[in-house]
Design an enzyme around this catalytic site. Structure first.
Site, short mmCIF file in Angstrom:
data_model
loop_
_atom_site.label_atom_id
_atom_site.label_comp_id
_atom_site.label_asym_id
_atom_site.label_seq_id
_atom_site.Cartn_x
_atom_site.Cartn_y
_atom_site.Cartn_z
N GLN A 550 0.82 -1.19 0.00
CA GLN A 550 0.00 0.00 0.00
C GLN A 550 0.86 1.25 0.00
O GLN A 550 1.82 1.36 0.75
CB GLN A 550 -0.86 -0.02 1.26
CG GLN A 550 -1.72 1.20 1.37
CD GLN A 550 -2.96 0.92 2.17
OE1 GLN A 550 -3.27 -0.22 2.46
NE2 GLN A 550 -3.68 1.95 2.53
N CYS A 551 0.51 2.17 -0.83
CA CYS A 551 1.31 3.38 -0.85
C CYS A 551 0.42 4.57 -0.99
O CYS A 551 -0.60 4.54 -1.65
CB CYS A 551 2.29 3.35 -1.99
SG CYS A 551 1.45 3.21 -3.53
N THR A 552 0.80 5.62 -0.34
CA THR A 552 -0.03 6.81 -0.39
C THR A 552 0.68 7.94 -1.09
O THR A 552 0.05 8.86 -1.57
CB THR A 552 -0.37 7.28 1.03
OG1 THR A 552 0.84 7.28 1.78
CG2 THR A 552 -1.35 6.34 1.68
#
Ligand code: ZN
Ligand code: ZN
Length: 1022
Positions: A550-552
């Site tokens: 997951q990356c923001t």
């Protein structure tokens, strides 16, 4: 008719007139046909008898002076005022070689041709060869400045001829004779057969009847003629001097017939008729020197004077040209340089005619559009629904602060035209329908209209680039590309990793493309799409993991790298003979492999890389039979059920369950969340000095801004040239002619008004470039200024065009113990490195430096390589090659990596003293030191091979820039040291005791040059 005392015969010099049309035609010839071939070419000058009482006739060069195509060459007809004269043109590819031409030998070579033609008798058959001329030139096609020098080789008579008498022809001939001579001359001039024959005989018989004969008939004219004169078309108007052609004419007469007394006739006209008042008749005495023989070519003279001086002329066509056309030709030139030098098989026509559809005009869309332009792609359509937000311009390189609130699809198109007026670009404001996002029944029509529009767009373009923010917005375009068998390129990135891939061909045969697709299907060679990965077992768990997590946010610098590689893939597919059906290559560690298929290097299916680990790998994945976007099942269903199929996919999230599985991307956010240990204060307070505001300088400053760095100073001496904006991302067409250091500052403020940026217009003093005494003060002032700039900044980026301009900054950084980051480009390879700490302890930093010295851990600088044995021969070879142009995607990659290195040094507890790490294949290693991943010393990579490695090199004790010897000497002697180094190329070698340095430097001549060398000395280094 008293004869005067003989005087030395003097000849009025001939002058040239080179028309603009000649240079225009030559430019086309150079660009379209000659390329870097600098062999001499035959040209034709035009001349004729003088026809004006006050002005001599010029030798004129016109557009048609250049060789025509084979077919049309016969079409040249004789024109009475355009008698052809054979000439030769030596055009050099650099100003330096223009200046270095051996003018004396060139002149002698032409004089020898004249002499040989006299001896062989050719000059009798074709007397025009007596007036041969030559031109040397340097055509600076970037700035449309042409420097040239014309010579009219004249054989020197030894001893010189003496003039017995010279008078108007009307005084020499009786009136009856004059009338007959005029009539005969007019006949000669009016006949197509003879009008362009500039040397002839005038014979006047005893009954005063004159006739004009060819000079080869001299023997036949002996006998009953009372008067026999050697006539020639005299371009000169002066009443007291014969013109230049007489010089070689006399050499012919003397050598051929051994005459001592020569009666000559300088034929001049007015209003198209013989004018015997202006024409002259003279008598000359020529004596054959005893030593003369056919083998000995007489001395020659004849370089033209320019306003009384022996200097070349120059002409600028810049003002007479349409600026838009100039921009087009300047950009064209850059591309052609690429094909001439490094990629002869690159098909530029394919690139200039291809139509690209960019889905997404965000960070990636901006980068991709810029690099597409760099490759000469002129037709770009953006599809985007968003508007420019205030946070966008820092990261999205097509927008400025002023664009905020405007639709991206509109602002991007506007910007492309500002960069390059000839762009054909359009923007479509539209959201791409996404699966799993249910819509109400009243929205159905508009969503289906959007689908229809997207289908039409894909059909009308040749390649589709998928660059949207979310995963699910890529589904419909992937499906439509598979259905239409269109080239689709996908670029995506996670927090510190990126993935770039091309989709394979469509699964079902299209009527007009049966063969290719059948081949694909039978060979089971169809490459996978973006969604095939969801169900195909990953081939590389490491890479998949970094992408899947997951990356923001994403790291600054990723988009330029991914964008550059995406365009590389597209260009590779377009140039590949199999196009969309080309199989996927893998980069092999041996750098061998079969890269014959594409002139550009290997053509992989996927490229994945990590910025924190500085790794880059190629992957290959076949299409999946159960892919939700490109499988035959899905395409068949779409073809059968059309709108109904799309609506089902949109409204039922579970319809294609894998599609939204990993939809975790969210833009934008900030860096802090992903990197809790990142010290943003360090970044925002740092002061960066960028030496060079060209391609790399622009790219580095943009990535610095994106990291939150607010204080940037540019040092550059150059001005923005026409060809620059396409590749140098801070400039637009409007900036052309402005100093880069000024335009760059303006541009940064437009992007982010709070930037504290300044520009210094200054050339960096270079070693081995001797200067005159009167320049000393100003050069030393520049040295002092540079030293002060380095002192007042925290970090120095070395991004100049030439190798030697990096020397003084390297030395000053070592002296001041400043962080120095170096980035350099070859044609398709790049090198990025950080310099180690300085060699001598500074009073306030004793501890760190002492540690360095005892540990022998000081890292090398850019110049240490000269003496340290290369660690990787493959990489050295690719870097070693001399290049004048670079692949468009290189600067974004190298610029991003350079900033990445800096950020890591700044965040590292040991800062400049941090040791160099290497990326390990296992992705393990101790990257605990830095929160950002490993911190290597050097990164080198090749775009054509999709390879990238990290290297480590210790400082050399005999380095000419960073060794203790050199730094001590600089501290001790200051200015006198600098002057020695600048004026005496061997000084540094002597100082460091490196006798073999010169040899090493010669064999390892890293001659870095960017494509943007607009310094006029290297303006068009073809
Ligand atoms: Zn697929
Ligand atoms: Zn060094």
């Amino acid at each position: 008719m008293a004869e005067k005392e003989p005087t030395i015969l003097q000849f009025a010099t001939l002058n040239s007139s080179v028309q603009e049309g000649f240079w225009h035609s030559f430019s086309s010839l150079k660009l379209d046909k000659l390329g870097i071939d600098d062999s001499p070419i035959s040209i034709t000058g035009f001349n004729g008898p003088c026809s004006h009482p006050k002005v001599s006739n010029y030798l004129t060069l016109l557009s048609e002076s250049l060789p025509l195509d084979e077919e049309s060459s016969a079409a040249s007809t004789s024109n009475r005022n355009k008698c052809p004269v054979p000439g030769i043109l030596y055009n050099t590819n650099t100003l330096e070689s223009f200046k270095n031409l051996d003018k004396q030998s060139l002149l002698e070579a032409e004089a020898k041709k004249i002499w040989d033609d006299i001896q062989s008798g050719k000059a009798l058959e074709d007397p025009a060869v007596l007036s041969r001329f030559l031109v040397i030139s340097f055509a600076d096609l970037k700035n449309w400045i042409f420097r040239y020098w014309v010579a009219f080789p004249g054989l020197v008579l030894d001893p010189p001829a003496s003039l017995v008498e010279l008078k108007p022809a009307s005084e020499y001939f009786s009136s009856k004779e004059a009338e007959s001579v005029s009539a005969a001359c007019n006949d000669w001039r009016n006949s197509d057969l003879t009008t362009a024959v500039p040397f002839f005989l005038v014979s006047v018989s005893s009954d005063s009847r004159a006739s004009i004969r060819h000079i080869k008939d001299w023997e036949a004219c002996q006998g009953d003629h009372q008067k026999l004169l050697f006539g020639f078309y005299d371009p000169c108007h002066l009443p007291k001097y014969p013109g230049w052609p007489l010089r070689n004419y006399l050499a012919l007469i003397r050598s051929r017939w051994n005459l001592e007394t020569v009666r000559f006739f300088c034929y001049r006209e007015s209003r198209g008729f013989a004018d015997l008042n202006r024409s002259l008749v003279g008598q000359a005495l020529v004596t054959l020197s005893s030593g003369e023989s056919a083998e000995t070519v007489p001395n020659s003279v004849g370089w033209e004077f320019n306003k009384g001086k022996q200097v070349h002329r120059s002409i600028s066509l810049a003002n007479s040209m349409d600026p838009k056309r100039m921009a087009v030709s300047a950009v064209d030139l850059n591309l052609k340089l690429m094909t001439w030098r490094a990629l002869p098989s690159l098909n530029l026509t394919i690139l200039s005619s291809v139509k690209c559809l960019l889905l997404g005009a965000g960070t990636l869309g901006c980068e991709v559009a810029r690099i597409l332009m760099g490759w000469g792609i002129r037709n770009i359509t953006f599809v985007d629904y968003g508007k420019v937000a205030t946070s966008n311009p820092v990261r999205q390189s097509l927008y400025t602060y002023e664009d905020c609130g405007e639709f991206k699809a509109v602002a991007a198109v506007k910007r492309l035209k500002q960069i390059y007026p000839a762009m054909e670009s359009s923007g479509v404001i539209m959201a791409i329908p996404m699966p799993g996002h249910p819509i109400s029944s009243q929205e159905e029509d508009s969503v289906l209209a959007d689908c229809r529009r997207l289908i039409d767009l894909i059909e009308s373009h040749d390649a589709v680039l998928l660059l949207t923010d979310t995963r699910e917005s890529r589904w419909l375009p992937s499906l439509l590309c598979a259905n239409a068998n269109k080239i689709a390129i996908n670029a995506d990135f996670g927090y510190d990793s990126y993935m770039v891939m091309r989709h394979g061909a469509g699964p079902t045969s299209l009527s007009d493309d049966l063969q290719n697709l059948d081949m694909n299907k039978t060979n089971k060679q169809r490459l996978g799409c973006y969604f095939c990965n969801d169900v195909v077992a990953p081939q590389d768990s490491m890479t998949d993991q970094t992408l899947g997590q997951q990356c923001t946010v994403t790291r600054p610098g990723l988009a330029p790298i991914a964008g550059a590689l995406a365009v590389e893939l597209l260009v590779g597919v377009l140039q590949h003979p199999l196009g969309i059906n080309a199989k996927g290559d893998n980069s092999s560690s041996t750098n061998g492999g079969n890269n014959d298929d594409s002139p550009l290097g290997i053509l992989p299916h996927q490229i994945r890389g990590s910025v924190s680990q500085f790794s880059k790998i190629t992957l290959l994945g076949q299409a999946s039979d159960s892919c939700t976007a490109c499988s035959e099942t899905v395409i068949s269903a779409y073809r059968e059920r059309g709108n109904r199929f799309i609506l089902e996919a949109i409204n039922h999230p579970t319809y294609h369950s894998p599609i939204t599985k990993k939809d975790t991307r969210c833009f934008p956010s900030n860096v802090v969340r992903a990197l809790p240990s990142l010290n943003l204060n360090v970044l925002s307070s740092i002061k960066c000095l960028l030496l060079g505001a060209g391609t790399l300088g622009c790219q580095v400053s943009r990535t610095l801004m994106d990291w939150g760095i607010r204080n940037i100073t540019f040092v550059d001496y150059g001005k923005v040239a026409m060809s620059n904006p396409v590749r140098q991302s801070l400039y637009t067409f409007e900036d052309c002619g402005e100093f880069k250091a000024v335009a760059a500052v303006k541009s940064l403020k437009q992007i982010f008004p709070a930037m504290e940026s300044s520009g210094v217009v200054m050339a960096i003093p270079m070693p081995g470039h001797p200067i005159s005494r009167k320049d000393e003060d100003s050069v030393l002032a520049d040295c002092k200024r540079l030293s002060e700039l380095i002192e007042s900044h925290d970090v120095v980026f070395l991004l100049t065009d030439t190798r030697e301009s990096r020397w003084l900054p390297s030395l000053l950084c070592a002296n001041a113990n400043k962080i120095a980051i170096n980035a350099a480009l070859g044609f398709d390879s790049y090198m990025v490195m950080r310099h180690g700490a300085g060699p001598i302890s500074l009073s306030d930093d004793t501890q760190n430096l002492d540690m360095n010295k005892t540990n022998k851990q000081r890292l090398g600088c850019y110049f240490c390589n000269d003496v340290v044995a290369p660690q990787d021969s493959m990489t050295d070879r690719t870097l070693d090659q001399q290049c004048t142009v670079t692949r468009p995607g290189l600067a974004p990659i190298a610029g991003a990596l350079a900033v990445e290195l800096l950020v890591k040094v700044l965040q590292h507890p040991l800062g400049i003293n941090a040791k160099g790490e290497n990326s390990s294949v296992s992705n393990g290693g101790n990257n605990d030191d830095s929160p950002l991943g490993i911190l290597p010393h050097q990164i080198r990579g090749s775009v054509s091979q999709c390879s990238q490695i990290t290297l480590l090199g210790q400082a050399s004790e005999s380095c000419t820039a960073c060794s203790e010897t050199v730094v001590s000497e600089y501290r001790e002697k200051g200015n006198s040291f600098l002057l020695e180094a600048i004026n005496k190329p061997t000084y540094l070698e002597d100082l460091t005791g490196l006798t073999e340095l010169k040899n090493a430097a010669n064999s390892f001549n890293l001659d870095w040059e960017e494509d943007d060398t607009d310094d006029e000395d290297v303006a068009v280094d073809m």
